[in-house]
Design a protein around this motif. Structure first.
Motif, short mmCIF file in Angstrom:
data_model
loop_
_atom_site.label_atom_id
_atom_site.label_comp_id
_atom_site.label_asym_id
_atom_site.label_seq_id
_atom_site.Cartn_x
_atom_site.Cartn_y
_atom_site.Cartn_z
N THR A 17 0.82 -1.20 0.06
CA THR A 17 -0.01 -0.05 0.04
C THR A 17 0.92 1.27 -0.09
OG1 THR A 17 -0.28 0.00 2.60
CG2 THR A 17 -1.92 -0.99 1.35
N PHE A 44 -0.67 1.47 -10.27
CA PHE A 44 -1.83 1.28 -9.50
C PHE A 44 -3.36 1.35 -9.96
CE2 PHE A 44 -1.31 5.89 -9.86
CZ PHE A 44 -2.41 6.57 -9.87
N GLY A 46 -6.69 3.14 -10.47
CA GLY A 46 -7.57 4.31 -9.91
C GLY A 46 -7.00 5.67 -10.69
N PRO A 49 -3.94 8.30 -6.33
CA PRO A 49 -3.44 7.34 -5.29
C PRO A 49 -3.74 7.76 -3.76
CG PRO A 49 -1.73 8.14 -6.43
CD PRO A 49 -2.76 8.91 -7.27
N THR A 53 -4.03 3.01 -1.29
CA THR A 53 -3.86 2.31 -2.77
C THR A 53 -2.86 1.46 -2.84
OG1 THR A 53 -4.47 4.48 -3.44
CG2 THR A 53 -3.56 3.11 -5.17
#
Length: 99
Positions: A17, A44, A46, A49, A53
């Motif tokens: 993460t 990542f 999306g 971040p 994430t």
């Protein structure tokens, strides 16, 4: 792969993460991490971040990380082999002198 890049890759593989990776490496943002590489090495899901994430290595970064890890272990094996050879030569020389 530089030592800095290797340390970042190691943190990505260990912590996953973004928040934990930033804490482990000392960088302040995802962009700071990414700027350490000459190419896009971190990926990542999306658009923006956050601390939770999940960060992963791109295929190219994964290949370079593996190659660097293999070369490091090969270098260690080479040094161990050299140490054993020198120890054997010194021991044999002492054995011949004492005899």
């Amino acid at each position: 792969m530089t030592d800095t890049e290797f340390k970042i890759c190691l943190a990505v593989r260990r912590y996953h993460t973004l928040g934990r990776i930033l804490a482990a490496t000392g960088y302040k943002s995802f962009d700071d991490l990414q700027d350490q590489f000459p190419y896009n090495a971190l990926d990542f899901d999306g658009f923006d971040p956050t601390a939770e994430t999940v960060i992963s290595l791109t295929r190219r970064a994964e290949e370079e990380y593996s190659a660097h890890k293999r070369s490091s272990s090969k270098e260690l094996r080479d040094w161990i082999t050299l140490f054993i050879a020198i120890y054997g030569a010194v021991t044999a020389t002492i054995g011949l002198v004492v005899r």
